[in-house]
Scaffold this active site. Structure first.
Site, PDB file in Angstrom:
ATOM      1  CB  CYS A 198      -0.939  -0.008   1.204  1.00 31.26           C
ATOM      2  SG  CYS A 198      -1.839  -1.566   1.369  1.00 31.26           S
ATOM      3  CG  HIS A 205      -2.268   3.712   5.808  1.00 31.24           C
ATOM      4  ND1 HIS A 205      -2.092   3.669   4.443  1.00 31.24           N
ATOM      5  CD2 HIS A 205      -2.444   2.425   6.203  1.00 31.24           C
ATOM      6  CE1 HIS A 205      -2.156   2.411   4.027  1.00 31.24           C
ATOM      7  NE2 HIS A 205      -2.371   1.638   5.079  1.00 31.24           N
ATOM      8  CD  GLU A 255      -2.113   6.909  10.025  1.00 34.81           C
ATOM      9  OE1 GLU A 255      -1.621   7.702   9.205  1.00 34.81           O
ATOM     10  OE2 GLU A 255      -2.995   6.077   9.702  1.00 34.81           O
ATOM     11  CE  LYS A 267      -5.655   3.887   2.441  1.00 28.85           C
ATOM     12  NZ  LYS A 267      -4.754   4.979   2.852  1.00 28.85           N
ATOM     13  CG  HIS A 271      -6.496   0.412   1.355  1.00 33.26           C
ATOM     14  ND1 HIS A 271      -5.546   1.083   0.617  1.00 33.26           N
ATOM     15  CD2 HIS A 271      -5.816  -0.230   2.334  1.00 33.26           C
ATOM     16  CE1 HIS A 271      -4.358   0.863   1.129  1.00 33.26           C
ATOM     17  NE2 HIS A 271      -4.491   0.064   2.174  1.00 33.26           N
ATOM     18  CG  PHE A 321      -0.247  -6.210   4.066  1.00 33.66           C
ATOM     19  CD1 PHE A 321      -0.798  -5.479   5.094  1.00 33.66           C
ATOM     20  CD2 PHE A 321      -1.065  -7.110   3.401  1.00 33.66           C
ATOM     21  CE1 PHE A 321      -2.135  -5.617   5.451  1.00 33.66           C
ATOM     22  CE2 PHE A 321      -2.400  -7.267   3.743  1.00 33.66           C
ATOM     23  CZ  PHE A 321      -2.937  -6.516   4.766  1.00 33.66           C
TER      24      PHE A 321
END
Length: 416
Positions: A164, A304, A315, A336, A341, A402
């Site tokens: 991502c 994010h 976060e 998002k 996403h 990831f």
């Protein structure tokens, strides 16, 4: 060190197929989620996603050429063209040896992999036949290859693959090459087309996706106590990054400046973030140090913010550790909540959101929030449910992938 500015932009998203439509819907808090139309998802645990809507590929690409491309490459070509036209670049008047493309995709040709492997598995032949374009359709680096061929850009050309964080890494790498004087212009961004049976099924089996099938438009709900996973999206974003003096010499309009970048690793887990947001904290600090900015100079953080139970908490902890008491004065939002996403394309789309905030002095909202999570500080201004007017001179975009990959891009209002 040379300065890097943004002189052209392009977008293809679940809430708009062009920059003007995307920007309007982003500020208006429009959700791009809906029931999946690409295939019959009746028997899937998650039956919705944020799909591209009303896109006719033939309006943008030659039919024969398009058949040789996976959708992720088609999306890349469309947004690169919008950005190039927006930038007004005359390729007859630039040094094509110092013009390049760096493009991100977390997966590459997912639809091609799925369809071709499935067809081969079902084949009755002892030697299954494959499409001769199988390999060039699926490899992630084919998108920047196609873009460079179209415009004759003979400089730096490659793909970034970091889940991502892929397109944020593309922007970071492009900025660094321009700062070092190795390029004048780079088309940077990312694209993803993972709303497929395998894509949805794979993320679903990890329990990463929301299962709010009865209310998909409100399923992506970052920071909300009842969030239950992310909503998969598809699309692309492109930025024309250009060395400042080169841009000024050709009279380019300037949207903003890339003033700082950061890259770190969590070194913790292949899919879960560090629970205290260690990597996220470090990457923001690195980016702000690179930009030579104090924490009180930052106005907006595009997080994010995937709407996952662990990620959102980690976060916000990281933001509080970096900004301390100043954290409560920031605007924070997760776009998002609207786009879903977009995996490898997320960073490019969210960098555009930062540019919009600076250009219009409006912070896009985090939609779908209903219930505060006791593990998230209620004093943080998460820009809930409605856009907020605010003077934005400095915005930062966070993307995490990831594997523990973290990337932060710092965008500033351009000052001569």
């Amino acid at each position: 060190m040379k300065r890097v500015v943004v002189t052209g932009i392009g977008a293809l998203t679940p809430i708009g197929n062009t920059i003007p439509t995307f920007k309007t819907n982003l500020f208006n808090g429009v959700s791009g989620a809906g029931l999946i139309t690409k295939y019959d998802a009746t028997h899937f645990k998650t039956r919705f996603a944020c799909e591209i809507k009303d896109l006719n590929i033939a309006d943008h690409l030659d039919r024969r050429e398009a058949r040789r491309m996976d959708p992720f490459t088609q999306y890349a070509m469309i947004v690169a063209d919008e950005a190039m036209q927006d930038a007004g670049i005359d390729i007859e008047k630039i040094n094509l040896d110092k013009a390049g493309v760096i493009w991100g995709s977390g997966i590459g040709g997912f639809e091609t992999i799925e369809s071709e492997v499935s067809a081969a598995a079902l084949s009755q032949s002892e030697t299954p036949r494959y499409n001769p374009f199988l390999i060039p359709k699926l490899i992630a680096d084919i998108a920047p290859g196609y873009i460079s061929i179209k415009y004759g850009f003979r400089g730096i050309n490659y793909a970034t693959v970091s889940a991502c964080a892929s397109s944020s890494h593309a922007i970071i790498n492009a900025s660094d090459y321009i700062r070092m004087g190795r390029a004048d212009i780079i088309i940077a961004g990312g694209s993803e087309a993972a709303v497929t049976k395998a894509g949805m099924g794979g993320f679903s089996s990890m329990k990463a996706l929301s299962t709010r099938n009865d209310d998909p438009q409100r399923a992506s709900r970052p920071f909300d106590k009842d969030r239950d996973g992310f909503v998969l999206g598809e699309g692309a974003g492109a930025l024309i990054l250009e060395e400042l003096e080169h841009a000024k010499a050709r009279g380019a309009k300037i949207y903003g400046e890339i003033v700082g970048v950061g890259m770190t690793a969590d070194a913790h887990h292949i899919t879960a973030p560090h629970p205290e947001g260690l990597g996220a904290r470090n990457v923001m600090k690195v980016a702000l140090e690179d930009a030579k900015l104090n924490i009180d100079e930052v106005d907006y953080v595009n997080v994010h913010g995937t709407s996952t139970p662990l990620g959102d908490i980690a976060e916000t902890k990281a933001i509080k550790k970096v900004f301390g008491d100043k954290a409560h004065g920031l605007n924070i939002s997760s776009t998002k909540s609207m786009t879903g996403h977009l995996l490898g394309a997320a960073g490019s789309i969210e960098a555009l959101a930062c540019i919009f905030a600076i250009q219009d002095n409006v912070v896009p909202p985090t939609i779908n929030h209903q219930t505060f999570d006791p593990e998230i500080d209620e004093k943080l201004n998460l820009t809930l449910n409605e856009a907020q007017e605010r003077k934005v001179d400095i915005a930062i975009s966070n993307t995490f992938g990831f594997g523990g990959h973290n990337a932060t891009v710092v965008v500033s209002r351009y000052k001569d």
